[in-house]
Design a protein around this motif. Structure first.
Motif, short mmCIF file in Angstrom:
data_model
loop_
_atom_site.label_atom_id
_atom_site.label_comp_id
_atom_site.label_asym_id
_atom_site.label_seq_id
_atom_site.Cartn_x
_atom_site.Cartn_y
_atom_site.Cartn_z
N ILE A 3 0.85 -1.19 0.00
CA ILE A 3 0.00 0.00 0.00
C ILE A 3 0.88 1.24 0.00
CG2 ILE A 3 -1.79 1.27 1.24
CD1 ILE A 3 -2.50 -1.46 2.60
N LEU A 60 0.66 2.22 -9.53
CA LEU A 60 -0.24 1.08 -9.75
C LEU A 60 0.02 0.39 -11.08
CD1 LEU A 60 -3.50 2.73 -8.39
CD2 LEU A 60 -2.28 0.82 -7.34
N ASP A 66 0.21 -2.04 -4.95
CA ASP A 66 -1.05 -2.73 -5.22
C ASP A 66 -2.25 -1.85 -4.90
OD1 ASP A 66 0.24 -5.35 -5.76
OD2 ASP A 66 0.72 -5.26 -3.62
N TYR A 67 -2.02 -0.85 -4.05
CA TYR A 67 -3.11 0.00 -3.59
C TYR A 67 -2.50 1.35 -3.23
CZ TYR A 67 -7.99 0.14 -2.00
OH TYR A 67 -9.34 0.38 -1.89
N CYS A 90 -10.42 4.97 -8.23
CA CYS A 90 -10.31 5.67 -6.95
C CYS A 90 -11.68 6.06 -6.42
CB CYS A 90 -9.45 6.93 -7.13
SG CYS A 90 -9.15 7.84 -5.60
N ALA A 103 -14.68 -1.18 -0.75
CA ALA A 103 -13.88 -2.40 -0.91
C ALA A 103 -14.71 -3.52 -1.51
CB ALA A 103 -13.30 -2.82 0.44
N ASN A 109 -8.73 0.29 -6.34
CA ASN A 109 -7.33 0.14 -5.92
C ASN A 109 -6.73 1.43 -5.38
OD1 ASN A 109 -7.08 1.59 -8.28
ND2 ASN A 109 -5.94 0.00 -9.40
N CYS A 110 -7.58 2.41 -5.12
CA CYS A 110 -7.08 3.71 -4.67
C CYS A 110 -8.20 4.42 -3.92
CB CYS A 110 -6.65 4.53 -5.89
SG CYS A 110 -6.02 6.19 -5.55
N PHE A 135 -9.48 -2.36 4.60
CA PHE A 135 -8.49 -3.41 4.35
C PHE A 135 -8.71 -4.68 5.17
CE2 PHE A 135 -6.11 0.54 3.32
CZ PHE A 135 -5.87 0.27 1.98
N HIS A 139 -11.86 -7.89 -0.45
CA HIS A 139 -12.32 -6.96 -1.47
C HIS A 139 -13.18 -7.70 -2.48
CE1 HIS A 139 -9.59 -3.66 -0.27
NE2 HIS A 139 -8.81 -4.65 0.11
#
Length: 212
Positions: A3, A60, A66-67, A90, A103, A109-110, A135, A139
């Protein structure tokens, strides 16, 4: 999951608070956090929220992260900027339920957080609860249960559309103003972390051609 944390210039003074809170929540889950700054209000590598959007895409799309966790005063500017670049999905999070639903429903991913608006007493607790929900439970599993199938189907459709509506990142980097790109990638530790973690060699080459 790796992250990346990004802060733009108006909220850079809060970087340490955000970084410490994020680490305390996600590292026990098995994730790692890489802090790309800005590292404080006096950080000489000053980046705007638009440049942070580009940085999110670079991280990314290259596989260096990854995030991405980012934001600005309201979170809106960073969200709009990040979604302007390829490989970024995002969402704008205001409270813990936003974290959970983004999620599971949107599976992005953002995230963009408001680091000035309503960021007062207990702000670090609010961040903690958002990060736990974002988190801590996986997801893309859908919410509520009766909406799982259409949500997962729509996510695949959206991913496919985004691949068709954006040109590749090396092409974008070549078209952008070079000083704008250099400013976006000028963080104190960017070259160190990016060269260590990036996997897409086409993007690595495009970045190196601009920043060295």
């Amino acid at each position: 999951m790796k992250i990346a944390l990004i802060n733009e210039n108006s909220q850079a003074a809060k970087n340490a608070l955000i970084y410490d809170t994020l680490k305390s929540v996600v590292e026990p889950m098995g994730h790692t956090v890489v802090n790309y700054g800005m590292y404080g209000a006096d950080d000489p590598a000053s980046t705007t929220y638009v440049q942070c959007g580009l940085l999110a895409s670079v991280l990314l799309e290259s596989g260096a992260a990854d995030y991405v966790v980012g934001g600005c005063g309201t979170g809106e500017g960073f969200m709009l900027a990040a979604n302007s670049f390829p490989g970024v999905l995002c969402g704008h999070l205001v409270d813990p339920s936003d974290g959970y639903m983004f999620a599971h429903i949107n599976d992005g991913n953002c995230v963009a957080l408001p680091f000035a608006k309503d960021f007062g007493w207990g702000a670090e607790l609010k961040l903690k609860y958002i990060f736990e929900q974002l988190f801590g439970f996986g997801h893309g599993q859908g919410y509520p249960k009766e909406r799982v199938e259409p949500e997962q189907r729509n996510k695949k459709i959206l991913d496919g559309i985004k691949k068709l509506t954006y040109v590749d990142l090396p092409t974008i980097l070549g078209r952008l103003d070079k000083d704008f790109v250099k400013g976006a990638l000028a963080g104190e530790h960017f070259k160190e972390y990016f060269s260590r973690d990036a996997k897409n060699q086409d993007i690595v080459a495009a970045v190196q051609a601009i920043v060295g």
